[in-house]
Design an enzyme around this catalytic site. Sequence first.
Site, PDB file in Angstrom:
ATOM      1  N   CYS A  83       0.844  -1.192   0.000  1.00 40.09           N
ATOM      2  CA  CYS A  83       0.000   0.000   0.000  1.00 40.09           C
ATOM      3  C   CYS A  83       0.886   1.251   0.000  1.00 40.09           C
ATOM      4  CB  CYS A  83      -0.898  -0.014   1.231  1.00 40.09           C
ATOM      5  SG  CYS A  83      -1.882   1.494   1.425  1.00 40.09           S
ATOM      6  N   CYS A  86       0.291   3.072   3.586  1.00 43.81           N
ATOM      7  CA  CYS A  86       0.747   2.591   4.900  1.00 43.81           C
ATOM      8  C   CYS A  86       1.789   1.476   4.821  1.00 43.81           C
ATOM      9  CB  CYS A  86      -0.449   2.095   5.717  1.00 43.81           C
ATOM     10  SG  CYS A  86      -1.141   0.539   5.134  1.00 43.81           S
ATOM     11  N   CYS A 131      -7.519  -0.756   1.379  1.00 48.75           N
ATOM     12  CA  CYS A 131      -6.515  -1.329   2.274  1.00 48.75           C
ATOM     13  C   CYS A 131      -7.155  -1.550   3.645  1.00 48.75           C
ATOM     14  CB  CYS A 131      -5.323  -0.376   2.384  1.00 48.75           C
ATOM     15  SG  CYS A 131      -4.116  -0.881   3.627  1.00 48.75           S
ATOM     16  N   CYS A 134      -5.212   0.976   6.393  1.00 49.35           N
ATOM     17  CA  CYS A 134      -5.367   2.437   6.427  1.00 49.35           C
ATOM     18  C   CYS A 134      -6.666   2.903   5.778  1.00 49.35           C
ATOM     19  CB  CYS A 134      -4.169   3.121   5.775  1.00 49.35           C
ATOM     20  SG  CYS A 134      -4.108   2.953   3.972  1.00 49.35           S
ATOM     21  N   CYS A 154      -8.673  -4.994  -9.942  1.00 52.32           N
ATOM     22  CA  CYS A 154      -8.243  -3.932 -10.853  1.00 52.32           C
ATOM     23  C   CYS A 154      -7.766  -2.755 -10.000  1.00 52.32           C
ATOM     24  CB  CYS A 154      -9.420  -3.540 -11.739  1.00 52.32           C
ATOM     25  SG  CYS A 154      -9.000  -2.339 -13.001  1.00 52.32           S
TER      26      CYS A 154
HETATM   27 FE    FE Z   1      -2.807   1.063   3.536  1.00 51.51          FE
END
Ligand code: FE
Length: 166
Positions: A83, A86, A131, A134, A154
């Site tokens: 990510c 984070c 995510c 976060c 996607c």
């Molecule tokens: Fe994240």
Amino acid sequence: MTTRRQLLVVLGTGAVLAPLVPRIWNATEDSALAERTFPVDKSEAQWRAELTPEQFQVLREHGTERAFTSPLDGEARDGVFVCAGCGQELFSSETKYDSGTGWPSFFRPEAGAVGTTVDRRWFMVRTEVHCARCGGHLGHVFPDGPAPTGERYCMNGAALRFVPRG
Ligand code: FE
């Protein structure tokens, strides 16, 4: 008297239809995600300071990058996609494939790494992927992916960072 009755009918109809407006524009789903708390929880100002404008627009404002613009679409090395907000590990390169859409695509996320919500924006019903650590918006998942899952995650390359293995 007639005009007064007509006015009451108009007001009554408005009161009945008003709750539908946020459903049409999907204010409800957005605020549901925005009000949820995640393990990594930062203010808008903090995110703005840490992320590039493009990362902020995708991760924090549900933006979508233009297709075929992310260098990660063609990334084919061994490694892990984390990510961009984070650093949580989201997808292994072993689950990446070329969907031809112009966005990095995967058939399976790492266990527990992402969450989903129903996205009704733009008069479509799609499954939004964020995510799990976060809450950052990553992209959408569609049921037209390859084996073994049949799913196509996607993703916006701007929401990801690639960490090569070794
Ligand atoms: Fe994240």
